[in-house]
Enzyme design. Structure first.
Site, PDB file in Angstrom:
ATOM      1  N   TYR A 157      50.856  48.673 -16.990  1.00  0.00           N
ATOM      2  CA  TYR A 157      51.790  47.567 -17.194  1.00  0.00           C
ATOM      3  C   TYR A 157      51.824  46.598 -16.024  1.00  0.00           C
ATOM      4  O   TYR A 157      52.029  45.408 -16.205  1.00  0.00           O
ATOM      5  CB  TYR A 157      53.191  48.126 -17.464  1.00  0.00           C
ATOM      6  CG  TYR A 157      53.226  48.927 -18.728  1.00  0.00           C
ATOM      7  CD1 TYR A 157      53.378  48.294 -19.955  1.00  0.00           C
ATOM      8  CD2 TYR A 157      53.053  50.310 -18.715  1.00  0.00           C
ATOM      9  CE1 TYR A 157      53.377  49.023 -21.131  1.00  0.00           C
ATOM     10  CE2 TYR A 157      53.047  51.041 -19.890  1.00  0.00           C
ATOM     11  CZ  TYR A 157      53.207  50.398 -21.097  1.00  0.00           C
ATOM     12  OH  TYR A 157      53.192  51.113 -22.257  1.00  0.00           O
ATOM     13  N   MET A 215      44.285  50.822 -17.778  1.00  0.00           N
ATOM     14  CA  MET A 215      44.507  50.278 -19.104  1.00  0.00           C
ATOM     15  C   MET A 215      43.196  49.684 -19.627  1.00  0.00           C
ATOM     16  O   MET A 215      42.289  49.387 -18.856  1.00  0.00           O
ATOM     17  CB  MET A 215      45.579  49.190 -19.025  1.00  0.00           C
ATOM     18  CG  MET A 215      46.493  49.155 -20.229  1.00  0.00           C
ATOM     19  SD  MET A 215      47.794  47.937 -20.030  1.00  0.00           S
ATOM     20  CE  MET A 215      49.209  48.877 -20.567  1.00  0.00           C
ATOM     21  N   GLY A 216      43.115  49.476 -20.909  1.00  0.00           N
ATOM     22  CA  GLY A 216      41.902  48.864 -21.452  1.00  0.00           C
ATOM     23  C   GLY A 216      41.482  49.483 -22.762  1.00  0.00           C
ATOM     24  O   GLY A 216      40.380  49.214 -23.247  1.00  0.00           O
ATOM     25  N   LYS A 221      42.259  36.110 -26.382  1.00  0.00           N
ATOM     26  CA  LYS A 221      43.153  36.767 -25.438  1.00  0.00           C
ATOM     27  C   LYS A 221      42.946  38.262 -25.452  1.00  0.00           C
ATOM     28  O   LYS A 221      42.914  38.864 -26.516  1.00  0.00           O
ATOM     29  CB  LYS A 221      44.608  36.489 -25.844  1.00  0.00           C
ATOM     30  CG  LYS A 221      45.632  37.289 -25.067  1.00  0.00           C
ATOM     31  CD  LYS A 221      46.616  38.035 -25.953  1.00  0.00           C
ATOM     32  CE  LYS A 221      45.969  39.205 -26.649  1.00  0.00           C
ATOM     33  NZ  LYS A 221      46.920  40.158 -27.224  1.00  0.00           N
ATOM     34  N   THR A 222      42.793  38.903 -24.349  1.00  0.00           N
ATOM     35  CA  THR A 222      42.976  40.341 -24.151  1.00  0.00           C
ATOM     36  C   THR A 222      42.499  40.744 -22.763  1.00  0.00           C
ATOM     37  O   THR A 222      41.406  40.376 -22.345  1.00  0.00           O
ATOM     38  CB  THR A 222      42.257  41.224 -25.202  1.00  0.00           C
ATOM     39  OG1 THR A 222      42.304  42.585 -24.751  1.00  0.00           O
ATOM     40  CG2 THR A 222      40.796  40.860 -25.377  1.00  0.00           C
ATOM     41  N   GLY A 249      49.299  42.450 -27.276  1.00  0.00           N
ATOM     42  CA  GLY A 249      49.752  42.740 -25.911  1.00  0.00           C
ATOM     43  C   GLY A 249      49.586  41.560 -24.963  1.00  0.00           C
ATOM     44  O   GLY A 249      48.763  40.678 -25.176  1.00  0.00           O
ATOM     45  N   ASP A 302      41.523  41.549 -33.606  1.00  0.00           N
ATOM     46  CA  ASP A 302      42.241  41.646 -34.878  1.00  0.00           C
ATOM     47  C   ASP A 302      42.992  40.352 -35.197  1.00  0.00           C
ATOM     48  O   ASP A 302      42.996  39.883 -36.336  1.00  0.00           O
ATOM     49  CB  ASP A 302      43.265  42.789 -34.828  1.00  0.00           C
ATOM     50  CG  ASP A 302      42.601  44.142 -35.008  1.00  0.00           C
ATOM     51  OD1 ASP A 302      41.397  44.177 -35.363  1.00  0.00           O
ATOM     52  OD2 ASP A 302      43.283  45.162 -34.791  1.00  0.00           O
ATOM     53  N   ARG A 350      52.857  42.974 -32.652  1.00  0.00           N
ATOM     54  CA  ARG A 350      51.558  43.411 -33.175  1.00  0.00           C
ATOM     55  C   ARG A 350      51.477  43.308 -34.704  1.00  0.00           C
ATOM     56  O   ARG A 350      50.587  43.892 -35.317  1.00  0.00           O
ATOM     57  CB  ARG A 350      51.280  44.851 -32.741  1.00  0.00           C
ATOM     58  CG  ARG A 350      51.150  45.002 -31.235  1.00  0.00           C
ATOM     59  CD  ARG A 350      50.607  46.353 -30.811  1.00  0.00           C
ATOM     60  NE  ARG A 350      50.627  46.466 -29.361  1.00  0.00           N
ATOM     61  CZ  ARG A 350      49.673  45.988 -28.553  1.00  0.00           C
ATOM     62  NH1 ARG A 350      48.618  45.396 -29.062  1.00  0.00           N
ATOM     63  NH2 ARG A 350      49.771  46.133 -27.249  1.00  0.00           N
ATOM     64  N   ASP A 371      41.619  43.577 -22.084  1.00  0.00           N
ATOM     65  CA  ASP A 371      40.606  44.609 -22.270  1.00  0.00           C
ATOM     66  C   ASP A 371      39.183  44.066 -22.170  1.00  0.00           C
ATOM     67  O   ASP A 371      38.242  44.819 -21.939  1.00  0.00           O
ATOM     68  CB  ASP A 371      40.773  45.291 -23.635  1.00  0.00           C
ATOM     69  CG  ASP A 371      42.155  45.875 -23.826  1.00  0.00           C
ATOM     70  OD1 ASP A 371      42.914  45.912 -22.850  1.00  0.00           O
ATOM     71  OD2 ASP A 371      42.472  46.301 -24.946  1.00  0.00           O
TER      72      ASP A 371
END
Lengths: 568, 568
Positions: free
Chosen positions: A439, A273-274, A225-226, A104, A199, A168, A228
């Site tokens: 988003y 989100m998260g 990267k993320t 994402g 991942d 993904r 979250d």
């Protein structure tokens, strides 16, 4: 290679060309975007002067070192590295490098690519940078574009991943690894950079091991990267994108708080989100001081039930009513349901039953639920019951992510308050307003912090490749200091690994960094939440600023975790 | 007067005091809020130098002048006024003024109050400003607070209406007018300022007429507030709050566009607040260039059906698929449904049927629907059918505002595309993502434009009261020029009025300024939308900036309506 990609290879494409592969041009932009294009992220001073790449001590693994050593015989134990001032031993030879986005979007991703590009231009003249299109699938199918100064310019300091897009897919099976091998050989790659989450970085390590095992020259470097925030460790203090996403959500939460206070009659339930981790919710709580913030990890640790969570919220609403407040703001993580053990159990049973039985209208099928799951099912609002029964994925499984947790909580709190009202224990008029902020946060313009951090991460990636390293994740540290003082290095990916046993086999994983209930951000929140619950300590942090006194502020989670001293 | 209000009267309240009436203190704030506190909105030069208030020509009405003259015998025909340089004839006598917020929040409201306060402090020393609490109800129940420099300071340049809060009550009936009379007499008010939308300003005019008819000294001045942008005319070019709300929504839309382009697989359907008018949707379209923007006024003018709107969207999705785009962004106004004649008809019939009949499961009740309404009902997705049947207000009426139009459209477009797929006319995978941007936009920090505009409106209000005027709405013009060159005056409220016939009586109304299909903003949009539909001209305007090169930009709607020359 598709014709559209071939046509855009290395050449600025005219505005008239259509199709998804068209690269943007500066002329596509409005004033603000153009202004951000011309921002030059400052570099840490270590990168501005001659430096050496120094190996640290041999590393182990985050858990089960023997299994990790077995899975990564060529990489296990290799040292992490850091940059120190000194004369470089790296020759200025040119490199062929490929880069890919995995998973994402997170604000700042484009700056990682421009950071790599700028490093190669400045220190490895004659290098070539390829961007794999559409995520890891682009590696396997050899879909790529040669990135040039003109092509990448319009993406500097802009949000999104649309320069080369993402997906993904994973590169895991022998066939997939073979496809990747063919691509990197075809392009004669010295290096491959994988920009992704836990991942994807596990994947990067598998690829690095695979290439090494085949004596191939291609090195693999990961990049954290993320939004979250659940990919981090001592050497990688934060994943990029978290800072921007939290600030965008906090802007919105702050606005809703002002609305709640002005209107005086709504409880706003805001889902953020998260995914599986509650870092975003915790950080937004620290930025905005909501009346209630539900931290999934705490719900799991305390083995709370839906009824517990409902009562916790209802209790605070009742106390606030007595103080004269008939409004409030409640924030919760997207993945809350996943943290509630009884819900997990119910869903597992439903998946089993729905796979074999027909749902009869009389409800006979419910007898197959265990007693506790049956009670929980009956406790859920009807619309959620229907969602659980009807919304299933192609494998027939209940789609937990589709459940609008904020609406579910509103209905359950409403039912609870109705009961209390009948007993005279609550006299207010409860009105819940659901929100989902998702988003709109993960593709904003990167904050100065994320823009600068990603630029440094990109540079670091170039250096690690240039000095012959593989199986590392680029790491930039000392982040609470001015950019000038940031440290730069690379951390052995195997040192972040543990194993999980799946289908009888050990599978390497970088463990998700969930919210640490004893960590500084959570302790700070826990020490203040009772005050926030009943008094209104709402803060509005406002829209992200790029110039002015607060343009370089960083998030509280990072400051607290790094032990920075500051006024809260 | 409640004890809580009495306690806070004129005195800064300690942080320890609880309850909804507690005023905020600067110490409640974070850095950014504090920074905005210290922003001083610039004043138009006409207000910085000696000025005279000059009467214009006698006015008429927007429609049915005879009826308006009958309804407002004391006010009808009075001139609008403007400020010109010159020696003031206004004596520096002190005033007692009350101010009230009416209706939904709009960014900048607090600056109207501080503008009035600052004017009174500077030009009418010894004056008193009262804030009525909780909207017009506060006037009728005489709930107020005396506003002091200390009390109002923490609200400067902040969003929301929470200084004194608001409500949607009206002062219309003889009893209500009498209550208002008692309050203004009790407080010995020279003036009353009503900050509100079209209905509230109609109310202000009724109050002005009533007080004048009773030979009371209390003058009434209105102030144009609404994010919806539907209160405007030649002399009042814009309502405050519109600029900020549109910029906040545009920031979010721009982010979602970047996400859409990065992900490449979602159609985002974004519903925007703005009630019956589509100004917000139109302005956000001009700022962000979505693939589709539905303008309710156009839907109504062309008498489009739900099926027409669905097909329009599906056609563009199919064409985009052929170009290789399987994603897009569609924006629509909150009040879309109200613009579709057949839906209005269906709802009227449903209200009638549901009031008298039981909804039988076999669907026999549907036979009472007219043929076209029956077809439309069957065309609607099941979840919307259920919403129409179940969600009713206390009077038994269908709650149109609760219908999530963006979800309804997604389902209808999905069904249409499924049909086309079966016929081979569409080959894509449609995935819609619903969004509603509402509350997060109406309480943000006012942009520099709204902060400055409101400050000037507040000043103007003070001047109009000081010079003995009543029944005017404060008007600040020449808004595309630098603040220094803005004009200041007051417009006769009766000149904005028309009548509607309700229950056999003429009722005065300020007609909502809906989107003019021949106006410059709509024509600009119409000239570009086909290009935006198929090519991706997305623009990201970014978060609102308060310093830097774009901090003082104003919205396109205002620039286009005022004929400003600029590069689009």
């Amino acid at each position: 290679m598709s014709p559209a990609i071939a046509a855009s290879n290395g050449l600025p494409v005219s505005r008239n060309e259509e199709g998804p592969s068209r690269f943007l041009l500066p002329s596509d932009y409005g004033d603000f975007q153009t202004n951000r294009l011309n921002h030059t992220p400052p570099l840490p001073s270590i990168l501005k002067n001659p430096f050496q790449v120094v190996d640290g001590h041999p590393t182990t693994a985050a858990g089960n070192p023997n299994e990790i050593a077995n899975l990564f015989p060529n990489l296990y134990g290799q040292p992490s590295v850091s940059l120190v001032p000194g004369q470089s031993e790296v020759k200025g030879q040119s490199l062929k490098v490929g880069v890919v986005f995995s998973g994402g979007q997170a604000p700042g991703g484009h700056n990682v690519i421009t950071g790599i590009f700028d490093y190669l231009q400045e220190r490895a003249r004659g290098s070539t940078l390829y961007g794999f299109k559409g995520g890891p699938a682009g590696i396997m199918s050899c879909k790529y574009v040669k990135l040039t100064a003109d092509l990448i310019y319009p993406y500097r300091n802009q949000g999104g991943f649309h320069m080369i897009c993402s997906s993904r897919d994973k590169i895991e099976t022998p066939e997939q690894l073979k496809q990747a091998e063919e691509t990197v050989k075809k392009l004669d790659l010295d290096g491959l950079v994988i920009i992704g989450g836990d991942d994807s970085n596990t994947n990067a390590c598998l690829l690095a091991e695979y290439f090494r095992s085949k004596n191939m020259k291609t090195q693999v470097i990961g990049c954290p990267k993320t939004i979250d925030g659940d990919l981090k460790c001592k050497d990688v203090p934060i994943s990029f994108g978290f800072d921007t996403a939290c600030k965008i959500y906090s802007e919105m939460i702050g606005n809703v708080m002002v609305d709640a206070r002005s209107t005086g009659k709504y409880y706003h339930f805001i889902r953020l989100m998260g995914r599986a981790a509650s870092h975003i919710t915790l950080e937004c709580a620290l930025q905005t001081h909501p009346n209630i913030a539900i931290i999934g990890e705490e719900v799991a640790a305390k083995k709370l039930t839906m009824k517990n969570v409902t009562n916790y919220i209802a209790d605070i609403i009742c106390k606030r009513m007595e103080l004269g407040f008939n409004y409030g703001v409640i924030i919760l993580p997207e993945g809350l349901i996943d943290f509630i053990p009884e819900v997990k159990q119910l869903i597992a049973e439903l998946n089993e039953i729905l796979a074999h039985d027909v749902v009869d209208e009389a409800g006979m099928w419910k007898r197959k639920l265990r007693s506790h799951s049956h009670d929980l099912f009956e406790f859920l609002p009807q619309s959620i019951q229907e969602q659980l029964l009807l919304e299933r994925d192609p494998h027939g499984n209940v789609q937990v992510a589709k459940i609008e947790t904020e609406k579910m909580l509103i209905q359950m709190v409403e039912a609870e308050l109705d009961q209390r009202k009948q007993k005279g224990a609550y006299k207010g008029q409860f009105q819940g307003k659901p929100h989902f902020f998702g988003y709109e946060g993960r593709c904003g313009f990167p904050t100065n912090f994320d823009a600068n951090y990603c630029n440094a991460l990109g540079y670091a990636t170039g250096i690690l490749l240039h000095s012959g390293k593989t199986g590392l994740i680029s790491s930039v540290g000392n982040l609470t200091a001015p950019v000038d003082e940031w440290t730069v290095g690379g951390t052995a990916l195997t040192s972040l690994m543990d194993v999980e046993r799946r289908h009888g086999k050990f599978k390497p994983v970088i463990k998700k960094a969930l919210v640490d209930l004893e960590g500084a951000p959570m302790l700070k929140f826990a020490s203040l939440r009772d005050d926030w619950a009943l008094k209104n300590r709402y803060l509005s942090s406002g829209p992200i600023q790029f110039v002015g006194p607060y343009a370089n502020d960083i998030n509280y989670t990072l400051m607290l975790e790094l032990g920075a001293q500051f006024h809260f």
